[in-house]
Scaffold this motif. Sequence first.
Motif, PDB file in Angstrom:
ATOM      1  N   VAL A   1       0.812  -1.211   0.000  1.00  0.00           N
ATOM      2  CA  VAL A   1       0.000   0.000   0.000  1.00  0.00           C
ATOM      3  C   VAL A   1       0.850   1.267   0.000  1.00  0.00           C
ATOM      4  O   VAL A   1       0.374   2.331   0.314  1.00  0.00           O
ATOM      5  N   THR A   2       2.129   1.168  -0.352  1.00  0.00           N
ATOM      6  CA  THR A   2       2.988   2.348  -0.380  1.00  0.00           C
ATOM      7  C   THR A   2       2.781   3.181  -1.635  1.00  0.00           C
ATOM      8  O   THR A   2       3.150   4.338  -1.667  1.00  0.00           O
ATOM      9  N   ASP A   3       2.196   2.591  -2.667  1.00  0.00           N
ATOM     10  CA  ASP A   3       1.942   3.329  -3.900  1.00  0.00           C
ATOM     11  C   ASP A   3       0.701   4.194  -3.764  1.00  0.00           C
ATOM     12  O   ASP A   3      -0.342   3.726  -3.319  1.00  0.00           O
ATOM     13  N   ILE A   4       0.814   5.438  -4.138  1.00  0.00           N
ATOM     14  CA  ILE A   4      -0.344   6.305  -4.284  1.00  0.00           C
ATOM     15  C   ILE A   4      -0.734   6.315  -5.757  1.00  0.00           C
ATOM     16  O   ILE A   4      -1.900   6.287  -6.103  1.00  0.00           O
ATOM     17  N   VAL A   5       0.285   6.310  -6.615  1.00  0.00           N
ATOM     18  CA  VAL A   5       0.082   6.221  -8.057  1.00  0.00           C
ATOM     19  C   VAL A   5       0.405   4.784  -8.471  1.00  0.00           C
ATOM     20  O   VAL A   5       1.442   4.246  -8.102  1.00  0.00           O
ATOM     21  N   SER A   6      -0.485   4.195  -9.237  1.00  0.00           N
ATOM     22  CA  SER A   6      -0.306   2.818  -9.691  1.00  0.00           C
ATOM     23  C   SER A   6      -0.213   2.776 -11.214  1.00  0.00           C
ATOM     24  O   SER A   6      -0.581   3.739 -11.898  1.00  0.00           O
ATOM     25  N   VAL A   7       0.243   1.647 -11.720  1.00  0.00           N
ATOM     26  CA  VAL A   7       0.300   1.440 -13.165  1.00  0.00           C
ATOM     27  C   VAL A   7      -1.114   1.611 -13.723  1.00  0.00           C
ATOM     28  O   VAL A   7      -2.088   1.117 -13.152  1.00  0.00           O
ATOM     29  N   GLY A   8      -1.213   2.351 -14.819  1.00  0.00           N
ATOM     30  CA  GLY A   8      -2.492   2.604 -15.456  1.00  0.00           C
ATOM     31  C   GLY A   8      -3.105   3.946 -15.074  1.00  0.00           C
ATOM     32  O   GLY A   8      -4.052   4.396 -15.709  1.00  0.00           O
ATOM     33  N   GLN A   9      -2.552   4.582 -14.044  1.00  0.00           N
ATOM     34  CA  GLN A   9      -3.059   5.889 -13.635  1.00  0.00           C
ATOM     35  C   GLN A   9      -2.251   7.006 -14.288  1.00  0.00           C
ATOM     36  O   GLN A   9      -1.104   6.818 -14.689  1.00  0.00           O
ATOM     37  N   ARG A  10      -2.867   8.179 -14.351  1.00  0.00           N
ATOM     38  CA  ARG A  10      -2.193   9.367 -14.877  1.00  0.00           C
ATOM     39  C   ARG A  10      -1.207   9.893 -13.827  1.00  0.00           C
ATOM     40  O   ARG A  10      -1.434   9.776 -12.630  1.00  0.00           O
ATOM     41  N   LEU A  11      -0.107  10.470 -14.300  1.00  0.00           N
ATOM     42  CA  LEU A  11       0.842  11.110 -13.390  1.00  0.00           C
ATOM     43  C   LEU A  11       0.119  12.196 -12.589  1.00  0.00           C
ATOM     44  O   LEU A  11      -0.704  12.930 -13.154  1.00  0.00           O
ATOM     45  N   PRO A  12       0.415  12.329 -11.309  1.00  0.00           N
ATOM     46  CA  PRO A  12      -0.215  13.413 -10.543  1.00  0.00           C
ATOM     47  C   PRO A  12       0.336  14.763 -10.993  1.00  0.00           C
ATOM     48  O   PRO A  12       1.413  14.844 -11.591  1.00  0.00           O
ATOM     49  N   ASP A  13      -0.398  15.822 -10.699  1.00  0.00           N
ATOM     50  CA  ASP A  13       0.059  17.169 -11.046  1.00  0.00           C
ATOM     51  C   ASP A  13       1.221  17.569 -10.149  1.00  0.00           C
ATOM     52  O   ASP A  13       1.098  17.532  -8.921  1.00  0.00           O
ATOM     53  N   PHE A  14       2.338  17.893 -10.777  1.00  0.00           N
ATOM     54  CA  PHE A  14       3.512  18.371 -10.046  1.00  0.00           C
ATOM     55  C   PHE A  14       4.330  19.246 -10.968  1.00  0.00           C
ATOM     56  O   PHE A  14       4.221  19.170 -12.189  1.00  0.00           O
ATOM     57  N   THR A  15       5.155  20.083 -10.371  1.00  0.00           N
ATOM     58  CA  THR A  15       6.092  20.915 -11.116  1.00  0.00           C
ATOM     59  C   THR A  15       7.371  21.012 -10.307  1.00  0.00           C
ATOM     60  O   THR A  15       7.317  21.257  -9.097  1.00  0.00           O
ATOM     61  N   VAL A  16       8.508  20.805 -10.966  1.00  0.00           N
ATOM     62  CA  VAL A  16       9.813  20.957 -10.320  1.00  0.00           C
ATOM     63  C   VAL A  16      10.740  21.724 -11.261  1.00  0.00           C
ATOM     64  O   VAL A  16      10.532  21.732 -12.481  1.00  0.00           O
ATOM     65  N   THR A  17      11.737  22.340 -10.685  1.00  0.00           N
ATOM     66  CA  THR A  17      12.797  22.983 -11.461  1.00  0.00           C
ATOM     67  C   THR A  17      14.026  22.094 -11.370  1.00  0.00           C
ATOM     68  O   THR A  17      14.430  21.688 -10.280  1.00  0.00           O
ATOM     69  N   THR A  18      14.623  21.797 -12.518  1.00  0.00           N
ATOM     70  CA  THR A  18      15.761  20.890 -12.539  1.00  0.00           C
ATOM     71  C   THR A  18      17.082  21.642 -12.418  1.00  0.00           C
ATOM     72  O   THR A  18      17.126  22.868 -12.480  1.00  0.00           O
TER      73      THR A  18
END
Length: 173
Positions: A28-45
Amino acid sequence: MKQIFLLLVIAVGLMTSCLGKLEENAKVTDIVSVGQRLPDFTVTTSDSSLVSSGNLRGHASVIVFFSTQCKDCQRALPALQNVYNKYKARVTFVCISRAQSGNDVAAYWQAQGLNMPYSAQTDRSVYALFATAGIPRVYVSDNNGIVRAIYVEKVNSDTLCRTIDGLIANDSI
């Protein structure tokens, strides 16, 4: 002597039951699983690029969560660098640290000769959108931003390459 033996038996029993709980919780450590859309996030590299779930759509991507202090991450990062070198022209890669300063990550990248783009996050807010535990954690998404594979803790570069090859072949990237 009997007391010491009894204490050892109890300690081993407790450790075994804790390990069993960890294995149950690992599911149950996954919040996002295979088949789901990536969650909304933004990072600067590290190269000042802005990477978001929105701008990852349109091509396959590999998102890596890591800590330079994690032994499994230390083993996985050089293999991931090789995968990055092979696919960087066709797949977007971003490595996102879990609660580490930019200086710590930059020093580690330089010492190890890594050049994958990374985003140093001083907290776990981006990571928490994806999972609750376990690194290294690698998410592979298709050109629609749908997660097609997740690799946790033990990252096999051959398997990762086969996954990426399948996405490239299917999506005509």
